[in-house]
Design a protein around this motif. Structure first.
Motif, mmCIF file in Angstrom:
data_model
loop_
_atom_site.group_PDB
_atom_site.id
_atom_site.type_symbol
_atom_site.label_atom_id
_atom_site.label_comp_id
_atom_site.label_asym_id
_atom_site.label_seq_id
_atom_site.Cartn_x
_atom_site.Cartn_y
_atom_site.Cartn_z
ATOM 1 N N VAL A 114 0.606 -1.033 -0.265
ATOM 2 C CA VAL A 114 -0.293 0.224 0.177
ATOM 3 C C VAL A 114 1.066 1.564 -0.367
ATOM 4 C CG1 VAL A 114 -1.769 -1.463 1.030
ATOM 5 C CG2 VAL A 114 -0.265 -0.001 2.729
ATOM 6 N N GLY A 115 0.885 2.268 -0.465
ATOM 7 C CA GLY A 115 0.942 3.315 -0.251
ATOM 8 C C GLY A 115 0.806 4.925 0.463
ATOM 9 N N ILE A 116 1.895 5.405 0.772
ATOM 10 C CA ILE A 116 1.926 6.770 1.445
ATOM 11 C C ILE A 116 1.814 7.883 0.113
ATOM 12 C CG2 ILE A 116 2.540 8.177 3.669
ATOM 13 C CD1 ILE A 116 2.217 5.785 5.248
ATOM 14 N N THR A 117 0.563 8.495 0.025
ATOM 15 C CA THR A 117 0.701 10.094 -0.747
ATOM 16 C C THR A 117 1.387 10.963 -0.850
ATOM 17 O OG1 THR A 117 -1.106 10.922 -0.599
ATOM 18 C CG2 THR A 117 -1.843 9.336 -2.389
ATOM 19 N N ASN A 118 2.156 11.594 -1.720
ATOM 20 C CA ASN A 118 3.150 12.051 -1.995
ATOM 21 C C ASN A 118 2.374 13.398 -0.726
ATOM 22 O OD1 ASN A 118 5.489 11.157 -3.302
ATOM 23 N ND2 ASN A 118 4.584 12.747 -4.737
ATOM 24 N N ALA A 119 1.632 13.557 -1.042
ATOM 25 C CA ALA A 119 0.514 14.491 -0.515
ATOM 26 C C ALA A 119 0.282 14.120 1.291
ATOM 27 C CB ALA A 119 -0.404 14.679 -0.410
ATOM 28 N N ASP A 120 0.284 13.014 1.487
ATOM 29 C CA ASP A 120 0.331 12.905 3.157
ATOM 30 C C ASP A 120 1.670 12.376 3.681
ATOM 31 O OD1 ASP A 120 -2.256 13.187 3.333
ATOM 32 O OD2 ASP A 120 -2.607 10.772 2.842
ATOM 33 N N ILE A 121 2.946 11.974 3.094
ATOM 34 C CA ILE A 121 4.223 12.049 3.554
ATOM 35 C C ILE A 121 4.371 12.995 4.826
ATOM 36 C CG2 ILE A 121 6.386 12.229 3.188
ATOM 37 C CD1 ILE A 121 6.190 11.448 -0.098
ATOM 38 N N VAL A 122 4.646 14.882 4.720
ATOM 39 C CA VAL A 122 4.945 15.679 5.369
ATOM 40 C C VAL A 122 4.305 14.988 6.899
ATOM 41 C CG1 VAL A 122 5.213 17.771 5.834
ATOM 42 C CG2 VAL A 122 5.848 16.947 3.994
ATOM 43 N N LYS A 123 2.858 15.054 6.346
ATOM 44 C CA LYS A 123 1.833 15.054 8.242
ATOM 45 C C LYS A 123 1.534 13.638 8.261
ATOM 46 C CE LYS A 123 -2.877 14.905 5.771
ATOM 47 N NZ LYS A 123 -4.140 15.080 5.582
ATOM 48 N N ALA A 124 1.225 12.719 7.785
ATOM 49 C CA ALA A 124 1.385 11.843 7.991
ATOM 50 C C ALA A 124 2.072 11.219 8.996
ATOM 51 C CB ALA A 124 0.678 10.503 7.106
ATOM 52 N N LEU A 125 3.696 10.844 8.490
ATOM 53 C CA LEU A 125 4.629 10.597 9.064
ATOM 54 C C LEU A 125 5.839 11.325 9.606
ATOM 55 C CD1 LEU A 125 5.450 8.327 6.629
ATOM 56 C CD2 LEU A 125 4.243 8.082 7.777
ATOM 57 N N SER A 126 5.531 13.082 10.010
ATOM 58 C CA SER A 126 6.692 13.943 10.670
ATOM 59 C C SER A 126 7.323 13.309 11.867
ATOM 60 C CB SER A 126 5.753 15.536 10.823
ATOM 61 O OG SER A 126 4.783 15.193 11.567
ATOM 62 N N ASN A 127 6.677 12.699 12.307
ATOM 63 C CA ASN A 127 7.662 12.407 13.836
ATOM 64 C C ASN A 127 6.834 10.769 13.882
ATOM 65 O OD1 ASN A 127 4.961 12.555 15.143
ATOM 66 N ND2 ASN A 127 5.683 14.522 15.208
ATOM 67 N N VAL A 128 7.682 10.013 14.700
ATOM 68 C CA VAL A 128 7.710 8.805 15.391
ATOM 69 C C VAL A 128 5.331 8.547 15.536
ATOM 70 C CG1 VAL A 128 7.237 6.325 16.622
ATOM 71 C CG2 VAL A 128 9.349 7.573 15.670
ATOM 72 N N GLY A 129 5.355 9.638 16.632
ATOM 73 C CA GLY A 129 3.748 9.845 16.745
ATOM 74 C C GLY A 129 2.905 9.641 15.487
ATOM 75 N N SER A 130 3.413 10.468 14.932
ATOM 76 C CA SER A 130 1.835 10.239 13.779
ATOM 77 C C SER A 130 2.078 9.706 12.688
ATOM 78 C CB SER A 130 2.389 12.144 13.017
ATOM 79 O OG SER A 130 3.634 11.894 12.151
ATOM 80 N N ALA A 131 3.751 8.657 12.806
ATOM 81 C CA ALA A 131 3.137 7.986 12.165
ATOM 82 C C ALA A 131 2.764 6.450 12.657
ATOM 83 C CB ALA A 131 4.988 7.047 11.531
ATOM 84 N N THR A 132 2.967 6.534 14.211
ATOM 85 C CA THR A 132 2.108 5.276 14.788
ATOM 86 C C THR A 132 0.228 5.537 14.862
ATOM 87 O OG1 THR A 132 4.198 5.540 16.442
ATOM 88 C CG2 THR A 132 1.890 4.475 17.110
ATOM 89 N N SER A 133 0.404 7.054 14.427
ATOM 90 C CA SER A 133 -1.328 7.002 14.361
ATOM 91 C C SER A 133 -1.595 6.236 12.837
ATOM 92 C CB SER A 133 -1.655 8.665 14.337
ATOM 93 O OG SER A 133 -1.350 8.871 16.270
ATOM 94 N N TRP A 134 -0.735 6.713 12.145
ATOM 95 C CA TRP A 134 -0.952 5.471 10.749
ATOM 96 C C TRP A 134 -0.984 4.162 10.497
ATOM 97 C CZ3 TRP A 134 0.667 3.007 7.269
ATOM 98 C CH2 TRP A 134 0.029 3.447 5.819
ATOM 99 N N VAL A 135 -0.190 3.833 11.649
ATOM 100 C CA VAL A 135 -0.506 2.724 11.681
ATOM 101 C C VAL A 135 -1.046 2.210 12.735
ATOM 102 C CG1 VAL A 135 1.623 0.699 12.660
ATOM 103 C CG2 VAL A 135 2.351 2.457 11.449
ATOM 104 N N ASP A 136 -1.839 2.875 13.969
ATOM 105 C CA ASP A 136 -3.193 1.937 14.625
ATOM 106 C C ASP A 136 -4.290 1.809 13.386
ATOM 107 O OD1 ASP A 136 -4.723 1.689 16.440
ATOM 108 O OD2 ASP A 136 -4.165 3.531 17.071
ATOM 109 N N PRO A 137 -4.421 0.543 13.708
ATOM 110 C CA PRO A 137 -5.527 -0.408 13.160
ATOM 111 C C PRO A 137 -7.171 0.194 12.656
ATOM 112 C CG PRO A 137 -4.243 -1.995 15.093
ATOM 113 C CD PRO A 137 -3.976 -1.014 14.782
ATOM 114 N N ARG A 138 -6.495 1.057 14.535
ATOM 115 C CA ARG A 138 -8.070 1.838 14.696
ATOM 116 C C ARG A 138 -8.316 2.654 14.309
ATOM 117 N NH1 ARG A 138 -6.905 1.864 20.849
ATOM 118 N NH2 ARG A 138 -5.365 3.217 19.851
ATOM 119 N N GLN A 139 -6.876 3.396 13.055
ATOM 120 C CA GLN A 139 -7.415 4.464 11.975
ATOM 121 C C GLN A 139 -7.808 3.963 11.536
ATOM 122 O OE1 GLN A 139 -7.005 7.681 12.915
ATOM 123 N NE2 GLN A 139 -6.288 6.303 15.193
ATOM 124 N N ALA A 140 -8.672 4.654 10.260
ATOM 125 C CA ALA A 140 -9.370 4.185 9.055
ATOM 126 C C ALA A 140 -8.978 3.980 7.790
ATOM 127 C CB ALA A 140 -10.396 5.130 8.931
ATOM 128 N N GLY A 141 -7.853 4.697 7.582
ATOM 129 C CA GLY A 141 -6.629 4.413 6.807
ATOM 130 C C GLY A 141 -6.035 3.880 6.943
#
Length: 154
Positions: free
Chosen positions: A57-84
């Motif tokens: 699966v891909g993380i779009t260019n538009a989402d790189i900075v906001k979704a993965l800006s630090n380990v905390g935001s990356a953890t939110s992206w990885v969290d299986p309870r998150q819709a995406g």
């Protein structure tokens, strides 16, 4: 080729394209066992669930900075309870961070690529999903001297 397999990229931009379910059925009929998705749309992931098809699966260019800006935001992206990010429920084997970032004119995107990949790797490790690969995709124009392939340079 020993251990080879066939994969395909699946995008959803176009007109008169079949439904996601029809696409998954066709892939299975063709023996396609690996698919790259350019996104993590819940409806697409759901169509591939229990299909036996391994997903990148891909993380779009538009989402790189906001979704993965630090380990905390990356953890939110990885969290299986998150819709995406319900990678736990699907056969996700890899995540591509961005697409052809080095051909982008946005320097902030280029500068964010490696830190974002490291943040995602750490978040996956913390979630005990170290088997999921983290990668990125590049356009072929990042390579010079393309022939013969053994002389290629980045």
């Amino acid at each position: 080729m020993a251990g080879g397999w066939t994969g395909i990229c699946f995008g959803q931009e176009g007109s008169n394209i079949p439904t996601r379910t029809q696409v998954v059925q066709k892939f299975r009929q063709l023996g396609i066992t690996r698919v790259r998705l350019y996104h993590t749309y819940q409806s697409t992931l759901q169509a591939f669930s229990n299909s036996g098809i391994q997903l990148t699966v891909g993380i779009t260019n538009a989402d790189i900075v906001k979704a993965l800006s630090n380990v905390g935001s990356a953890t939110s992206w990885v969290d299986p309870r998150q819709a995406g990010s319900c990678y736990v429920l699907f056969n996700i084997v890899a995540v591509t961070v961005g697409n052809e970032v080095f051909t982008s004119t946005a320097n902030n995107l280029k500068n964010a690529l490696l830190p974002s990949m490291k943040n995602l790797r750490e978040a996956l490790n913390q979630a005990r999903n170290s088997g999921i690969k983290v990668t990125t995709a590049h356009a072929f124009d990042v390579v010079t001297n393309t022939f013969p392939p053994s002389s290629g340079q980045f």
